[in-house]
Design a protein around this motif. Structure first.
Motif, PDB file in Angstrom:
ATOM      1  N   PRO A  76      42.121  41.985  27.315  1.00  0.00           N
ATOM      2  CA  PRO A  76      43.425  41.045  26.895  1.00  0.00           C
ATOM      3  C   PRO A  76      43.701  40.044  28.110  1.00  0.00           C
ATOM      4  CG  PRO A  76      43.929  43.407  26.984  1.00  0.00           C
ATOM      5  CD  PRO A  76      42.253  43.216  27.114  1.00  0.00           C
ATOM      6  N   ILE A  77      43.682  40.542  29.055  1.00  0.00           N
ATOM      7  CA  ILE A  77      44.264  39.826  30.395  1.00  0.00           C
ATOM      8  C   ILE A  77      43.415  38.597  30.328  1.00  0.00           C
ATOM      9  CG2 ILE A  77      44.246  39.646  32.681  1.00  0.00           C
ATOM     10  CD1 ILE A  77      46.664  41.008  31.350  1.00  0.00           C
ATOM     11  N   ALA A  78      42.032  38.500  29.951  1.00  0.00           N
ATOM     12  CA  ALA A  78      41.162  37.559  29.993  1.00  0.00           C
ATOM     13  C   ALA A  78      41.493  36.411  29.168  1.00  0.00           C
ATOM     14  CB  ALA A  78      39.860  37.910  30.029  1.00  0.00           C
ATOM     15  N   LEU A  79      42.224  37.094  28.185  1.00  0.00           N
ATOM     16  CA  LEU A  79      42.553  36.155  26.821  1.00  0.00           C
ATOM     17  C   LEU A  79      44.119  35.538  26.994  1.00  0.00           C
ATOM     18  CD1 LEU A  79      40.883  38.091  24.099  1.00  0.00           C
ATOM     19  CD2 LEU A  79      39.884  35.831  24.963  1.00  0.00           C
ATOM     20  N   GLY A  80      44.662  36.057  28.056  1.00  0.00           N
ATOM     21  CA  GLY A  80      46.090  35.699  28.036  1.00  0.00           C
ATOM     22  C   GLY A  80      47.072  36.366  27.356  1.00  0.00           C
ATOM     23  N   GLY A  90      37.951  33.426  35.078  1.00  0.00           N
ATOM     24  CA  GLY A  90      36.492  33.055  35.344  1.00  0.00           C
ATOM     25  C   GLY A  90      36.177  32.689  36.815  1.00  0.00           C
ATOM     26  N   GLY A  91      37.468  32.602  37.705  1.00  0.00           N
ATOM     27  CA  GLY A  91      37.432  32.010  39.005  1.00  0.00           C
ATOM     28  C   GLY A  91      37.840  33.503  39.660  1.00  0.00           C
ATOM     29  N   SER A  92      37.777  34.587  39.099  1.00  0.00           N
ATOM     30  CA  SER A  92      38.252  35.763  39.795  1.00  0.00           C
ATOM     31  C   SER A  92      36.975  36.810  40.270  1.00  0.00           C
ATOM     32  CB  SER A  92      39.185  36.662  38.865  1.00  0.00           C
ATOM     33  OG  SER A  92      38.561  37.357  37.624  1.00  0.00           O
ATOM     34  N   VAL A  93      37.546  37.843  40.948  1.00  0.00           N
ATOM     35  CA  VAL A  93      36.391  38.769  41.071  1.00  0.00           C
ATOM     36  C   VAL A  93      35.873  39.409  39.963  1.00  0.00           C
ATOM     37  CG1 VAL A  93      37.520  39.076  43.382  1.00  0.00           C
ATOM     38  CG2 VAL A  93      38.312  40.755  41.712  1.00  0.00           C
ATOM     39  N   PHE A  94      36.187  39.242  39.030  1.00  0.00           N
ATOM     40  CA  PHE A  94      35.961  40.112  37.708  1.00  0.00           C
ATOM     41  C   PHE A  94      34.842  39.276  37.081  1.00  0.00           C
ATOM     42  CE2 PHE A  94      40.248  41.623  38.556  1.00  0.00           C
ATOM     43  CZ  PHE A  94      39.896  43.081  38.751  1.00  0.00           C
ATOM     44  N   ALA A  95      34.474  38.143  37.326  1.00  0.00           N
ATOM     45  CA  ALA A  95      33.811  37.105  36.668  1.00  0.00           C
ATOM     46  C   ALA A  95      32.339  37.967  36.447  1.00  0.00           C
ATOM     47  CB  ALA A  95      33.458  35.961  37.429  1.00  0.00           C
ATOM     48  N   ILE A  96      31.732  37.539  35.418  1.00  0.00           N
ATOM     49  CA  ILE A  96      30.499  38.533  35.130  1.00  0.00           C
ATOM     50  C   ILE A  96      29.109  37.949  35.946  1.00  0.00           C
ATOM     51  CG2 ILE A  96      29.487  37.105  33.324  1.00  0.00           C
ATOM     52  CD1 ILE A  96      28.411  39.723  32.033  1.00  0.00           C
ATOM     53  N   ASP A  97      29.091  36.695  36.371  1.00  0.00           N
ATOM     54  CA  ASP A  97      28.189  36.165  37.323  1.00  0.00           C
ATOM     55  C   ASP A  97      28.192  36.906  38.510  1.00  0.00           C
ATOM     56  OD1 ASP A  97      27.211  34.516  35.355  1.00  0.00           O
ATOM     57  OD2 ASP A  97      28.080  32.757  35.861  1.00  0.00           O
ATOM     58  N   THR A  98      29.285  37.119  39.210  1.00  0.00           N
ATOM     59  CA  THR A  98      29.583  37.847  40.449  1.00  0.00           C
ATOM     60  C   THR A  98      28.848  39.399  40.071  1.00  0.00           C
ATOM     61  OG1 THR A  98      31.454  36.881  40.786  1.00  0.00           O
ATOM     62  CG2 THR A  98      30.992  38.781  42.004  1.00  0.00           C
ATOM     63  N   ALA A  99      29.011  39.852  39.116  1.00  0.00           N
ATOM     64  CA  ALA A  99      28.318  41.433  39.033  1.00  0.00           C
ATOM     65  C   ALA A  99      27.002  41.353  38.928  1.00  0.00           C
ATOM     66  CB  ALA A  99      29.313  42.104  37.647  1.00  0.00           C
ATOM     67  N   ALA A 100      26.590  40.326  38.164  1.00  0.00           N
ATOM     68  CA  ALA A 100      25.035  40.165  37.986  1.00  0.00           C
ATOM     69  C   ALA A 100      24.360  39.679  39.221  1.00  0.00           C
ATOM     70  CB  ALA A 100      24.661  39.030  37.172  1.00  0.00           C
ATOM     71  N   ALA A 101      24.956  39.025  40.114  1.00  0.00           N
ATOM     72  CA  ALA A 101      24.426  38.839  41.582  1.00  0.00           C
ATOM     73  C   ALA A 101      24.342  40.037  42.270  1.00  0.00           C
ATOM     74  CB  ALA A 101      25.247  37.556  41.986  1.00  0.00           C
ATOM     75  N   ALA A 117      44.355  31.407  30.945  1.00  0.00           N
ATOM     76  CA  ALA A 117      44.258  32.498  31.279  1.00  0.00           C
ATOM     77  C   ALA A 117      42.530  32.782  31.618  1.00  0.00           C
ATOM     78  CB  ALA A 117      44.596  33.613  30.122  1.00  0.00           C
ATOM     79  N   SER A 118      41.583  32.029  30.507  1.00  0.00           N
ATOM     80  CA  SER A 118      40.312  32.037  30.618  1.00  0.00           C
ATOM     81  C   SER A 118      39.979  31.438  31.973  1.00  0.00           C
ATOM     82  CB  SER A 118      39.617  31.347  29.592  1.00  0.00           C
ATOM     83  OG  SER A 118      39.985  32.164  28.234  1.00  0.00           O
ATOM     84  N   GLU A 119      40.291  30.148  32.417  1.00  0.00           N
ATOM     85  CA  GLU A 119      39.750  29.690  33.586  1.00  0.00           C
ATOM     86  C   GLU A 119      40.379  30.429  34.992  1.00  0.00           C
ATOM     87  OE1 GLU A 119      40.963  25.461  35.799  1.00  0.00           O
ATOM     88  OE2 GLU A 119      41.698  25.871  34.149  1.00  0.00           O
ATOM     89  N   ARG A 120      41.641  31.177  34.878  1.00  0.00           N
ATOM     90  CA  ARG A 120      41.938  31.994  35.793  1.00  0.00           C
ATOM     91  C   ARG A 120      40.891  33.104  35.980  1.00  0.00           C
ATOM     92  NH1 ARG A 120      47.525  31.860  35.218  1.00  0.00           N
ATOM     93  NH2 ARG A 120      47.059  33.625  33.638  1.00  0.00           N
ATOM     94  N   LEU A 127      33.114  36.214  29.058  1.00  0.00           N
ATOM     95  CA  LEU A 127      34.079  35.341  28.483  1.00  0.00           C
ATOM     96  C   LEU A 127      33.521  34.822  26.981  1.00  0.00           C
ATOM     97  CD1 LEU A 127      35.994  33.748  31.496  1.00  0.00           C
ATOM     98  CD2 LEU A 127      36.866  35.699  29.964  1.00  0.00           C
ATOM     99  N   ASP A 128      32.422  34.302  27.187  1.00  0.00           N
ATOM    100  CA  ASP A 128      31.886  33.894  25.710  1.00  0.00           C
ATOM    101  C   ASP A 128      31.942  34.797  24.926  1.00  0.00           C
ATOM    102  OD1 ASP A 128      31.340  31.550  27.097  1.00  0.00           O
ATOM    103  OD2 ASP A 128      29.125  32.181  27.524  1.00  0.00           O
TER     104      ASP A 128
END
Length: 395
Positions: free
Chosen positions: A292-296, A353-364, A348-351, A175-176
């Motif tokens: 785009p969904i991540a950006l609303g 970031g807490g979803s299954v598509f967050a990058i930290d989840t993929a990295a882990a 949208a970003s907050e939603r 997201l950054d």
């Protein structure tokens, strides 16, 4: 795990694309966790995409090994010199061949990663090729990943859930990166008025992206009294670009269809869109919808399994039949633009970031896979970088 885990990642060709973007975004997190990534591209061409530079900045190397008669010898030689703990291949069915070579060299972790659905018609030659590669994959892979359930169903095996090596590893988005502002005011860049609809589409120029559908959609919007522009972002192709231009001229919209080519400020441009149109007919888990969904930004996309998977987890997607006429797409664009107007970027970003598509989840998930067998393997220092490990192709 003590010491570093060395990963050899294999991709087709370096260019701006979903696989590259997702890999580049993961790399800083993997590097911080002690993963050393080296890259092989199955082409002698290093394109303008983001991955080569990121690999170099984090201490890795890029080795082009074209698919010619000497490929197997060169690839085996690289494996013996580099001695990776992991070979991770993003090459669809051909992954079976590469992982079989990795198994011959005793690489303990051998990962095949399916990025697309591969639901196209296959002739007899392609069916035989796919059968051979699939057999090699079954024998040699330790892990088989898909970016969505459908990518494993269509590209690997409908019964993938019965194979304990298979799992869905969702693409994570940084997201950054998406929040970085663009250097351009998009409306000023394309000459759009304040009340005109700005419709953006992101993706490389290839037949399955169906970019030529945008002019008829913009024409239908005009017929309804909605003045709109289409903005196409992504690497071009002479034939595909010309098909888009011909469609624009035929619709009387030559000044309303804008091909911007590849950009490094996609997030900043997307954030200025009223709606995103993604007419592609072949995807795995499309970044052109997730971003785009991540950006609303309301997004219209063709009815594909990966698109429906996104829609199940996040709002903002309007799904249209793959073969729907421009009239149906235009109606969906109006609905998506309404969603954009009612949605705040921060929410949208907050939603997301807490979803299954967050990058930290993929990295882990990547770290768990890489460390499963590599944790007990002694670390070997990388030999001095020979010409074969440069960013120039071997002669």
């Amino acid at each position: 795990m003590t010491g570093q885990c060395r990963v050899l990642r294999v991709v087709g060709e370096l260019n701006f694309g979903g696989t590259e973007m997702r890999t580049a975004e993961l790399l800083p997190r993997l590097s911080a966790a002690g993963v050393e990534v080296h890259l092989v591209t199955l082409s002698d061409r290093i394109g303008p995409g983001p991955l080569a530079g990121v690999i170099s900045r984090h201490g890795g190397t890029v080795t082009p090994i074209p698919l010619d008669l000497r490929f197997a010898t060169r690839f085996l030689g690289l494996l013996r010199r580099l001695r990776p703990d992991v070979v991770h291949v993003d090459c669809a069915n051909f992954s079976g061949v590469l992982l079989a070579l990795a198994a011959l060299c005793g690489v303990p972790v051998r990962v095949a990663h399916f990025r697309g659905d591969d639901n196209q018609h296959r002739n007899l030659r392609r069916r035989v090729y796919r059968w051979i590669c699939k057999r090699l994959l079954r024998i040699s892979a330790t892990d088989i990943l898909g970016v969505s359930p459908s990518s494993l169903t269509f590209a690997y095996d409908p019964l993938w859930r019965d194979d304990p090596r298979c799992q869905v590893v969702l693409n994570g988005l940084d997201l950054d990166r998406l929040r970085h502002p663009s250097r351009d005011d998009l409306r000023e860049l394309i000459g759009a008025g304040p009340a005109e609809l700005v419709c953006v589409s992101v993706g490389r120029a290839s037949p399955e992206k169906r970019r030529w559908l945008l002019p008829p959609i913009i024409a239908e919007l005009r017929a309804r009294g909605v003045e709109a522009h289409a903005v196409l972002i992504g690497p071009g192709d002479d034939a595909d670009d010309e098909r888009v231009r011909v469609a624009a001229v035929a619709a009387g919209l030559a000044d309303r269809v804008h091909l911007l080519g590849p950009r490094d400020d996609v997030g900043g441009l997307l954030s200025q869109a009223d709606v995103v149109i993604h007419p592609s007919c072949l995807e795995g888990l499309p970044g052109g919808v997730l971003e785009p969904i991540a950006l609303g930004i309301g997004t219209v996309a063709a009815d594909l399994p990966g698109v429906r998977f996104i829609d199940e987890h996040l709002p903002g997607v309007t799904i249209v039949d793959t073969d729907a006429p421009p009239e149906r797409w235009a109606s969906a664009v109006c609905a998506a633009a309404s969603y954009t107007g009612q949605t705040s970027a921060s929410a949208a970003s907050e939603r997301f970031g807490g979803s299954v598509f967050a990058i930290d989840t993929a990295a882990a998930t990547h770290l768990t896979i890489y460390r499963r067998w590599a944790s007990g393997r002694p670390h070997h220092p990388v030999p001095p970088r020979p010409p074969a490990l440069s960013t120039r192709g071997e002669r």
